[in-house]
Design a protein around this motif. Structure first.
Motif, PDB file in Angstrom:
ATOM      1  N   TRP A  51     -20.791  -8.459 -36.709  1.00 52.84           N
ATOM      2  CA  TRP A  51     -19.991  -7.819 -37.747  1.00 52.84           C
ATOM      3  C   TRP A  51     -18.680  -8.579 -37.976  1.00 52.84           C
ATOM      4  O   TRP A  51     -18.356  -8.972 -39.099  1.00 52.84           O
ATOM      5  CB  TRP A  51     -19.717  -6.369 -37.340  1.00 52.84           C
ATOM      6  CG  TRP A  51     -18.853  -5.592 -38.291  1.00 52.84           C
ATOM      7  CD1 TRP A  51     -18.678  -5.816 -39.625  1.00 52.84           C
ATOM      8  CD2 TRP A  51     -18.041  -4.445 -37.970  1.00 52.84           C
ATOM      9  NE1 TRP A  51     -17.812  -4.890 -40.169  1.00 52.84           N
ATOM     10  CE2 TRP A  51     -17.408  -4.035 -39.176  1.00 52.84           C
ATOM     11  CE3 TRP A  51     -17.803  -3.729 -36.809  1.00 52.84           C
ATOM     12  CZ2 TRP A  51     -16.540  -2.949 -39.217  1.00 52.84           C
ATOM     13  CZ3 TRP A  51     -16.952  -2.632 -36.849  1.00 52.84           C
ATOM     14  CH2 TRP A  51     -16.332  -2.256 -38.047  1.00 52.84           C
ATOM     15  N   LEU A  52     -17.942  -8.808 -36.902  1.00 55.18           N
ATOM     16  CA  LEU A  52     -16.632  -9.430 -37.050  1.00 55.18           C
ATOM     17  C   LEU A  52     -16.724 -10.887 -37.486  1.00 55.18           C
ATOM     18  O   LEU A  52     -15.843 -11.387 -38.191  1.00 55.18           O
ATOM     19  CB  LEU A  52     -15.846  -9.332 -35.738  1.00 55.18           C
ATOM     20  CG  LEU A  52     -14.948  -8.089 -35.620  1.00 55.18           C
ATOM     21  CD1 LEU A  52     -15.771  -6.830 -35.404  1.00 55.18           C
ATOM     22  CD2 LEU A  52     -13.931  -8.249 -34.500  1.00 55.18           C
ATOM     23  N   GLU A  53     -17.779 -11.553 -37.087  1.00 58.05           N
ATOM     24  CA  GLU A  53     -17.880 -12.977 -37.422  1.00 58.05           C
ATOM     25  C   GLU A  53     -18.440 -13.214 -38.814  1.00 58.05           C
ATOM     26  O   GLU A  53     -17.940 -14.070 -39.547  1.00 58.05           O
ATOM     27  CB  GLU A  53     -18.757 -13.702 -36.392  1.00 58.05           C
ATOM     28  CG  GLU A  53     -18.819 -15.212 -36.634  1.00 58.05           C
ATOM     29  CD  GLU A  53     -19.355 -15.968 -35.450  1.00 58.05           C
ATOM     30  OE1 GLU A  53     -18.889 -17.092 -35.219  1.00 58.05           O
ATOM     31  OE2 GLU A  53     -20.244 -15.447 -34.741  1.00 58.05           O
ATOM     32  N   SER A  54     -19.453 -12.471 -39.208  1.00 55.74           N
ATOM     33  CA  SER A  54     -20.176 -12.799 -40.439  1.00 55.74           C
ATOM     34  C   SER A  54     -20.123 -11.740 -41.527  1.00 55.74           C
ATOM     35  O   SER A  54     -20.449 -12.047 -42.685  1.00 55.74           O
ATOM     36  CB  SER A  54     -21.650 -13.079 -40.096  1.00 55.74           C
ATOM     37  OG  SER A  54     -21.767 -14.114 -39.145  1.00 55.74           O
ATOM     38  N   PHE A  55     -19.740 -10.511 -41.205  1.00 61.95           N
ATOM     39  CA  PHE A  55     -19.823  -9.437 -42.193  1.00 61.95           C
ATOM     40  C   PHE A  55     -18.522  -8.647 -42.331  1.00 61.95           C
ATOM     41  O   PHE A  55     -18.519  -7.585 -42.923  1.00 61.95           O
ATOM     42  CB  PHE A  55     -20.960  -8.465 -41.832  1.00 61.95           C
ATOM     43  CG  PHE A  55     -22.329  -9.098 -41.859  1.00 61.95           C
ATOM     44  CD1 PHE A  55     -23.069  -9.152 -43.035  1.00 61.95           C
ATOM     45  CD2 PHE A  55     -22.869  -9.654 -40.707  1.00 61.95           C
ATOM     46  CE1 PHE A  55     -24.315  -9.735 -43.054  1.00 61.95           C
ATOM     47  CE2 PHE A  55     -24.121 -10.240 -40.724  1.00 61.95           C
ATOM     48  CZ  PHE A  55     -24.846 -10.290 -41.903  1.00 61.95           C
ATOM     49  N   TRP A  56     -17.445  -9.153 -41.791  1.00 64.36           N
ATOM     50  CA  TRP A  56     -16.174  -8.432 -41.802  1.00 64.36           C
ATOM     51  C   TRP A  56     -15.601  -8.425 -43.212  1.00 64.36           C
ATOM     52  O   TRP A  56     -15.266  -9.459 -43.765  1.00 64.36           O
ATOM     53  CB  TRP A  56     -15.206  -9.089 -40.838  1.00 64.36           C
ATOM     54  CG  TRP A  56     -13.916  -8.353 -40.620  1.00 64.36           C
ATOM     55  CD1 TRP A  56     -12.698  -8.687 -41.105  1.00 64.36           C
ATOM     56  CD2 TRP A  56     -13.726  -7.172 -39.834  1.00 64.36           C
ATOM     57  NE1 TRP A  56     -11.741  -7.797 -40.681  1.00 64.36           N
ATOM     58  CE2 TRP A  56     -12.349  -6.844 -39.895  1.00 64.36           C
ATOM     59  CE3 TRP A  56     -14.577  -6.350 -39.097  1.00 64.36           C
ATOM     60  CZ2 TRP A  56     -11.807  -5.736 -39.242  1.00 64.36           C
ATOM     61  CZ3 TRP A  56     -14.035  -5.249 -38.440  1.00 64.36           C
ATOM     62  CH2 TRP A  56     -12.670  -4.952 -38.513  1.00 64.36           C
ATOM     63  N   THR A  57     -15.481  -7.255 -43.810  1.00 63.26           N
ATOM     64  CA  THR A  57     -14.953  -7.137 -45.172  1.00 63.26           C
ATOM     65  C   THR A  57     -13.791  -6.154 -45.233  1.00 63.26           C
ATOM     66  O   THR A  57     -13.429  -5.680 -46.307  1.00 63.26           O
ATOM     67  CB  THR A  57     -16.061  -6.675 -46.147  1.00 63.26           C
ATOM     68  OG1 THR A  57     -16.593  -5.423 -45.700  1.00 63.26           O
ATOM     69  CG2 THR A  57     -17.171  -7.690 -46.251  1.00 63.26           C
ATOM     70  N   GLU A  58     -13.214  -5.840 -44.080  1.00 59.26           N
ATOM     71  CA  GLU A  58     -12.137  -4.859 -44.034  1.00 59.26           C
ATOM     72  C   GLU A  58     -10.864  -5.422 -44.674  1.00 59.26           C
ATOM     73  O   GLU A  58     -10.524  -6.591 -44.457  1.00 59.26           O
ATOM     74  CB  GLU A  58     -11.855  -4.454 -42.589  1.00 59.26           C
ATOM     75  CG  GLU A  58     -12.988  -3.681 -41.935  1.00 59.26           C
ATOM     76  CD  GLU A  58     -13.307  -2.403 -42.697  1.00 59.26           C
ATOM     77  OE1 GLU A  58     -12.447  -1.524 -42.773  1.00 59.26           O
ATOM     78  OE2 GLU A  58     -14.436  -2.296 -43.212  1.00 59.26           O
TER      79      GLU A  58
END
Length: 445
Positions: A98-105
């Motif tokens: 999540w944090l490496e490839s999908f983080w959109t926050e």
């Protein structure tokens, strides 16, 4: 109580159709098997049905979750010894992914607090998962520092072709530049823009939201691509209408068709659509006398390009071609945006049972992942700064559509006999017009 998760089947493959948020998070971290497709869909679209803060909390609760209530004490002990460590490793790996490839926050105090919570959580873990934990901590540190860990696209292996330069680079004229080199430079310019596209820009129809001076645009790269597409299309029309001489206008049309053909061979489908949209624009299309003079050779080149972008069967010919193509390529973003709007507006967020309609998010994620596929490789072409500067300047100076219409009427005034003009030489398909309008005419500036 309805089922908390509902499955469907795609052939022999079991896929999640709907579920409660808790059940989806449990499926995300299930110990018995890794469903990579589900995880990617969930992490791409989670913002539709939860928040980053809530997802952090649910994952941490899952890490320390108790055994299933239905187990007897002996089975519960076995679960804690054998299954819980696998669940915990899944949680750590999901957090890493999540944090490496999908983080959109978005940046801000809430996101910063979530990252600090994750940092504290990871720093207190035992050495059992030391390698994965250390990787997670490094990613969290990068996020806290605002450093992106993105993988660069790889250029194609083939040797780049030698640029075809005009004799006078300081006095560039459109008709004097080789059509192949125009296509190459346009492709380099647009592929660079396309490579900057972020998945979050394609969520929630962000590109349609009005820009505010108090907040950054939620889809800056999508909007930049839309503007570029419109400018290229309008520039094509402007070039034709700038010529007062009929013969020169037909030469410009022929050169533009050659540029579109060269873009096609470079797999730059966006430029093909854009140039043909300029040729099919109302101010250009109405020039019956001009089109009557266009050569058979130009028409023979144009026809397969028209067929490619035909709107028949929801652009099936173009979709089939895009499905087969291997990057590098620049797809027409407008059709992706059209599909995303159709999926978002045409499917409910929740099922009748009150569960998250995961099928909807699967379709959204599939479209986004297909758009991302063309960011995986870059073109092996030499940039020519002088030509790119010329093209960028020309695109900025492209005329206004109303001015173009007036100019068109001056070149070929409306009058008797117009209704009898032959249109056999050129037939505008309007192939991508609908998708172009959906993608491009929503900008508010």
């Amino acid at each position: 109580m309805p089922e908390t998760i509902i499955y469907d089947y795609s052939g022999d493959i079991k896929v999640v159709k709907a579920g409660s948020l808790a059940a989806l998070v449990e499926n995300l971290t299930r110990p018995d098997r890794l469903d990579a497709s589900f995880n990617r869909i969930f992490l791409t679209t989670y913002q539709y049905f939860t928040t980053g803060t809530e997802l952090v909390q649910l994952l941490l609760e899952r890490f320390d979750g108790p055994p299933p209530a239905k187990l007897d004490p002996r089975a519960a002990a076995e679960w804690s010894n054998a299954t819980l460590p696998l669940v915990r490793l899944r949680v750590i790996n999901v957090l890493r992914q999540w944090l490496e490839s999908f983080w959109t926050e978005p940046g801000g105090p809430e996101t910063h607090k979530s990252l600090l919570t994750l940092q504290l959580f990871a720093s207190e873990l035992t050495s059992a998962e030391s390698s994965a934990v250390q990787q997670l901590l490094e990613i969290i540190r990068c996020r806290l520092a605002g450093v992106e860990r993105t993988k660069r696209s790889q250029p194609s292996i083939s040797n780049p072709p030698k640029p075809i330069l005009p004799r006078k680079l300081n006095k560039v004229q459109f008709l004097k530049i080789d059509a192949r080199e125009i296509a190459r430079q346009l492709t380099l310019m647009e592929s660079s823009m396309y490579g900057k596209l972020q998945p979050r820009e394609l969520l929630n129809k962000n590109w349609q939201k009005k820009e505010s001076s108090n907040a950054p645009s939620p889809a800056p790269n999508v909007r930049a691509l839309i503007r570029y597409f419109n400018q290229l299309s309008t520039w094509a029309s402007t070039l034709i209408l700038a010529e007062g001489d009929l013969k020169k206008r037909t030469q410009v049309i022929g050169h533009l068709v050659n540029v579109a053909s060269a873009c096609y061979h470079l797999q730059n489908y966006s430029a093909v659509v854009s140039v043909l949209s300029g040729l099919e624009s109302a101010p250009v299309y109405r020039l019956g006398r001009t089109w009557a003079m266009v050569t058979e050779r130009t028409c023979s080149i144009l026809e397969p390009l028209q067929a490619l972008i035909s709107s028949d069967q929801n652009y099936q010919t173009y979709r089939d071609a895009l499905r087969r193509v291997l990057p590098p390529s620049v797809p027409f973003l407008g059709l992706f945006l059209k599909d995303l709007v159709f999926i978002e507006d045409g499917n409910p967020a929740m099922t009748s049972e009150g569960l998250i309609n995961f099928s909807k998010y699967s379709m959204l994620a599939t479209t986004i992942h297909e758009a991302q596929r063309f960011q995986q490789a870059s073109y092996s072409l030499y940039p020519v700064p002088e030509l790119q500067e010329y093209l960028a300047t020309q695109l900025q100076l492209a005329g206004d559509v109303y001015e173009l219409w007036q100019r068109s009427c001056e070149l070929e005034p409306r009058g008797r006999g117009d209704e009898n003009r032959s249109r056999d030489t050129y037939t505008a398909t309007g192939g991508m017009t609908t998708a172009m309008v959906v993608a491009c005419m929503v900008l508010d500036d």
